[in-house]
Write a protein that holds these residues in place. Structure first.
Motif, PDB file in Angstrom:
ATOM      1  N   VAL A 120     -21.946  14.261 -45.467  1.00 28.50           N
ATOM      2  CA  VAL A 120     -22.988  14.768 -44.561  1.00 28.50           C
ATOM      3  C   VAL A 120     -22.393  15.635 -43.450  1.00 28.50           C
ATOM      4  CG1 VAL A 120     -24.814  13.094 -45.006  1.00 28.50           C
ATOM      5  CG2 VAL A 120     -22.968  12.481 -43.443  1.00 28.50           C
ATOM      6  N   SER A 121     -21.167  16.094 -43.634  1.00 32.35           N
ATOM      7  CA  SER A 121     -20.528  16.933 -42.608  1.00 32.35           C
ATOM      8  C   SER A 121     -21.185  18.301 -42.499  1.00 32.35           C
ATOM      9  CB  SER A 121     -19.031  17.087 -42.907  1.00 32.35           C
ATOM     10  OG  SER A 121     -18.827  17.713 -44.162  1.00 32.35           O
ATOM     11  N   TRP A 122     -21.926  18.723 -43.538  1.00 39.76           N
ATOM     12  CA  TRP A 122     -22.628  20.012 -43.521  1.00 39.76           C
ATOM     13  C   TRP A 122     -23.558  20.120 -42.319  1.00 39.76           C
ATOM     14  CZ3 TRP A 122     -27.850  21.214 -43.803  1.00 39.76           C
ATOM     15  CH2 TRP A 122     -28.166  22.558 -44.087  1.00 39.76           C
ATOM     16  N   TYR A 123     -24.076  18.994 -41.828  1.00 44.21           N
ATOM     17  CA  TYR A 123     -25.066  19.006 -40.745  1.00 44.21           C
ATOM     18  C   TYR A 123     -24.460  19.296 -39.372  1.00 44.21           C
ATOM     19  CZ  TYR A 123     -28.289  17.064 -44.187  1.00 44.21           C
ATOM     20  OH  TYR A 123     -29.074  16.876 -45.309  1.00 44.21           O
ATOM     21  N   VAL A 124     -23.132  19.427 -39.279  1.00 46.51           N
ATOM     22  CA  VAL A 124     -22.517  19.677 -37.966  1.00 46.51           C
ATOM     23  C   VAL A 124     -23.055  20.957 -37.332  1.00 46.51           C
ATOM     24  CG1 VAL A 124     -20.479  20.868 -38.943  1.00 46.51           C
ATOM     25  CG2 VAL A 124     -20.350  19.819 -36.680  1.00 46.51           C
ATOM     26  N   ASP A 125     -23.288  21.992 -38.123  1.00 39.30           N
ATOM     27  CA  ASP A 125     -23.788  23.251 -37.565  1.00 39.30           C
ATOM     28  C   ASP A 125     -25.194  23.095 -37.007  1.00 39.30           C
ATOM     29  OD1 ASP A 125     -21.484  24.644 -38.019  1.00 39.30           O
ATOM     30  OD2 ASP A 125     -22.107  25.439 -39.960  1.00 39.30           O
ATOM     31  N   ALA A 126     -26.012  22.296 -37.687  1.00 44.35           N
ATOM     32  CA  ALA A 126     -27.365  22.058 -37.191  1.00 44.35           C
ATOM     33  C   ALA A 126     -27.328  21.355 -35.837  1.00 44.35           C
ATOM     34  CB  ALA A 126     -28.158  21.229 -38.198  1.00 44.35           C
ATOM     35  N   ARG A 173     -11.821  23.960 -49.803  1.00 46.80           N
ATOM     36  CA  ARG A 173     -12.290  25.124 -49.043  1.00 46.80           C
ATOM     37  C   ARG A 173     -13.412  24.721 -48.087  1.00 46.80           C
ATOM     38  NH1 ARG A 173     -11.644  27.960 -54.030  1.00 46.80           N
ATOM     39  NH2 ARG A 173     -13.890  27.779 -54.466  1.00 46.80           N
ATOM     40  N   PHE A 174     -14.335  23.898 -48.586  1.00 43.98           N
ATOM     41  CA  PHE A 174     -15.445  23.457 -47.743  1.00 43.98           C
ATOM     42  C   PHE A 174     -14.931  22.647 -46.554  1.00 43.98           C
ATOM     43  CE2 PHE A 174     -18.282  19.945 -46.603  1.00 43.98           C
ATOM     44  CZ  PHE A 174     -19.375  20.658 -46.135  1.00 43.98           C
ATOM     45  N   GLU A 175     -14.031  21.699 -46.808  1.00 42.21           N
ATOM     46  CA  GLU A 175     -13.523  20.861 -45.727  1.00 42.21           C
ATOM     47  C   GLU A 175     -12.698  21.672 -44.736  1.00 42.21           C
ATOM     48  OE1 GLU A 175     -13.328  16.358 -47.371  1.00 42.21           O
ATOM     49  OE2 GLU A 175     -11.809  17.673 -48.239  1.00 42.21           O
ATOM     50  N   LEU A 179     -14.765  20.953 -41.362  1.00 45.04           N
ATOM     51  CA  LEU A 179     -14.303  19.831 -40.540  1.00 45.04           C
ATOM     52  C   LEU A 179     -13.751  20.255 -39.177  1.00 45.04           C
ATOM     53  CD1 LEU A 179     -12.794  17.365 -43.172  1.00 45.04           C
ATOM     54  CD2 LEU A 179     -15.173  17.855 -42.583  1.00 45.04           C
ATOM     55  N   PRO A 180     -13.085  21.421 -39.058  1.00 42.02           N
ATOM     56  CA  PRO A 180     -12.620  21.825 -37.725  1.00 42.02           C
ATOM     57  C   PRO A 180     -13.748  22.116 -36.731  1.00 42.02           C
ATOM     58  CG  PRO A 180     -11.349  22.943 -39.425  1.00 42.02           C
ATOM     59  CD  PRO A 180     -12.515  22.291 -40.108  1.00 42.02           C
ATOM     60  N   ARG A 181     -15.001  22.168 -37.173  1.00 48.97           N
ATOM     61  CA  ARG A 181     -16.115  22.444 -36.267  1.00 48.97           C
ATOM     62  C   ARG A 181     -16.519  21.228 -35.436  1.00 48.97           C
ATOM     63  NH1 ARG A 181     -19.792  25.998 -40.534  1.00 48.97           N
ATOM     64  NH2 ARG A 181     -18.161  27.511 -41.033  1.00 48.97           N
ATOM     65  N   PHE A 182     -16.029  20.054 -35.807  1.00 48.69           N
ATOM     66  CA  PHE A 182     -16.347  18.851 -35.041  1.00 48.69           C
ATOM     67  C   PHE A 182     -15.551  18.821 -33.742  1.00 48.69           C
ATOM     68  CE2 PHE A 182     -17.836  17.777 -39.227  1.00 48.69           C
ATOM     69  CZ  PHE A 182     -18.932  16.957 -38.992  1.00 48.69           C
ATOM     70  N   CYS A 201      -8.311  20.594 -38.244  1.00 50.38           N
ATOM     71  CA  CYS A 201      -9.236  19.924 -37.331  1.00 50.38           C
ATOM     72  C   CYS A 201      -8.674  19.939 -35.914  1.00 50.38           C
ATOM     73  CB  CYS A 201      -9.472  18.480 -37.774  1.00 50.38           C
ATOM     74  SG  CYS A 201     -10.375  18.361 -39.320  1.00 50.38           S
ATOM     75  N   GLN A 202      -9.548  20.245 -34.956  1.00 47.61           N
ATOM     76  CA  GLN A 202      -9.095  20.312 -33.574  1.00 47.61           C
ATOM     77  C   GLN A 202      -8.962  18.912 -33.002  1.00 47.61           C
ATOM     78  OE1 GLN A 202     -11.960  21.728 -30.579  1.00 47.61           O
ATOM     79  NE2 GLN A 202     -13.478  21.900 -32.208  1.00 47.61           N
TER      80      GLN A 202
END
Length: 408
Positions: A120-126, A173-175, A179-182, A201-202
């Motif tokens: 469910v990491s796709w929802y980070v942008d939302a 590629r997806f990760e 994942l660095p957007r969190f 990842c930051q």
């Protein structure tokens, strides 16, 4: 604090590793006085009523959203040809979940969003679009691409190997992109912590293990395990668990049964596939789903974890250790758990090593009781769920001042 916990399934009942890891954090945060809203995909496989978490008290609210995540060959083919998202991820993308997420973020005061796992990491942008000042934490149950990469490496069927390799590359590629957007990542094991840093990842990328609610895993002294018995327990709809069971039955059990004919092997797990459920092997009993993992574990002496693929932490290992069980595991199976070979666990990888360790147990030379007692002490010292919850709260405290600074 008010924490919004986004889950790929309703985290109940706590009968498998993923559900246990999510449920125990929900319960622990609420017991610590925090408000938890659980936004969960209500999938056909794990469908639950909306009141299923009510027993946790008024601090917990479940918001389930029906999403059909069932595997479909037609959808998988279409995804392969037309979509940039890996099929594993696309199955969990839902406009209805995004709409409910938007409603919650706009109408309620949320202090922290915790996303449970890569699915469910796709929802980070939302979340970042709808509530830019709210920190978003990923709890990384696994680094998904590594699981499929390991499965691909051992796959003998050329077509399956090609597909698994392609899937692993798409997941990586997806990760790497997502994942660095969190704002922070809580890795469930230290090896995964290192993998997540390599993905870019930051910081903070912190190590927060899964824990055990020790109240749920109290030993029943009236239950005496049957001598010369081995057991495996785990979700058998998870490919790495299936692979491990199949490997053990093919590579280890025939020789072990020949040399140690009085040994019994008991296998339990939900969604047991037909080829395991219908086994007819001497000395092997397949139980299927069992209502109480703790009761099942206490009926037999030694737990086996012949895992060859996977990431994250094996929750069933720390549960077995909490019950004072001696566990024989592959090195990968014990990855991320602070154990020492022949002290609080027994480790082996090659079939000949497995047969030798089982021989030591058969002859009474393994010292399984002492190893099991050390295992229980390790869990009480390092993996009590209260410590896990404290680690999450420490992480939230680090991020909260950043939120206040962003608001100004």
């Amino acid at each position: 604090m008010h924490i919004l916990q986004l889950c790929p399934r309703v985290p109940y009942p706590p009968t498998d590793g993923g559900a246990i890891a999510m449920y125990d954090v929900t319960a622990g945060l609420s017991r610590a006085g925090h408000q938890v809203t659980v936004l969960a995909l209500n999938t056909p496989k794990h469908h639950q009523p909306a009141d299923v978490l009510d027993h946790l008290g008024p601090n917990v609210r479940l918001v389930p959203v029906d999403v059909d995540t069932r595997l479909s060959p037609v959808k998988a083919l279409r995804n392969l040809l037309l979509s940039e998202l890996p099929y594993n991820i696309e199955r969990f993308v839902s406009p209805a979940v995004e709409a409910r997420l938007q409603e919650l973020l706009r109408t309620e005061s949320i202090d922290m969003v915790q996303v449970e796992g890569g699915l469910v990491s796709w929802y980070v942008d939302a979340v970042k679009r709808l509530a830019p000042g709210v920190p978003v934490v990923l709890r990384a149950h696994n680094v998904e691409y590594t699981i499929w990469q390991m499965l691909a490496e051992r796959e003998a069927n050329p077509l399956k190997k090609l597909y698994l390799t392609h899937l692993a590359k798409r997941l990586r590629r997806f990760e790497h992109r997502t994942l660095p957007r969190f704002d922070a990542v809580a890795a469930i094991t230290e090896p995964d912590q290192r993998r997540l840093r390599l993905l870019g990842c930051q910081e903070p990328v912190v190590f927060v293990p899964a824990g055990v609610d020790l109240n749920r895993f109290q030993r029943n002294l009236a239950l005496k395990p049957k001598p010369r018995t081995l057991f495996m327990i785990g979700s058998l709809d998870w490919l790495p668990n299936q692979e491990g069971v199949d490997w053990f039955l093919r590579e280890v059990w025939p020789k072990a049964h020949e040399l140690y004919p009085e040994l019994e092997l008991h296998i339990a797990g939900k969604e047991t596939p037909a080829h395991i459920r219908n086994l007819s092997l001497p000395g092997v009993t397949v139980h299927g789903f069992v209502e109480s993992a703790a009761q099942f574990m206490q009926q037999y002496e030694v737990m086996l974890v012949p895992l060859l693929s996977g990431g994250g932490m094996r929750i069933k290992i720390i549960e077995g250790m909490a019950l004072g069980k001696c566990i024989i595991s592959t090195g990968l199976g014990s990855e991320g758990i602070h154990v020492r070979d022949n002290f609080d666990i027994v480790l082996c990888d090659e079939p000949t090593e497995w047969v030798e360790r089982l021989g030591r147990y058969y002859r009474g030379e393994l010292g399984q009781q002492a190893i099991g007692e050390e295992a229980a002490r390790t869990i009480a010292r390092l993996y009590d769920n209260r410590r896990v919850v404290e680690s999450f709260l420490d992480l939230y405290t680090i991020l909260t001042p950043q939120r206040r600074a962003a608001a100004h």
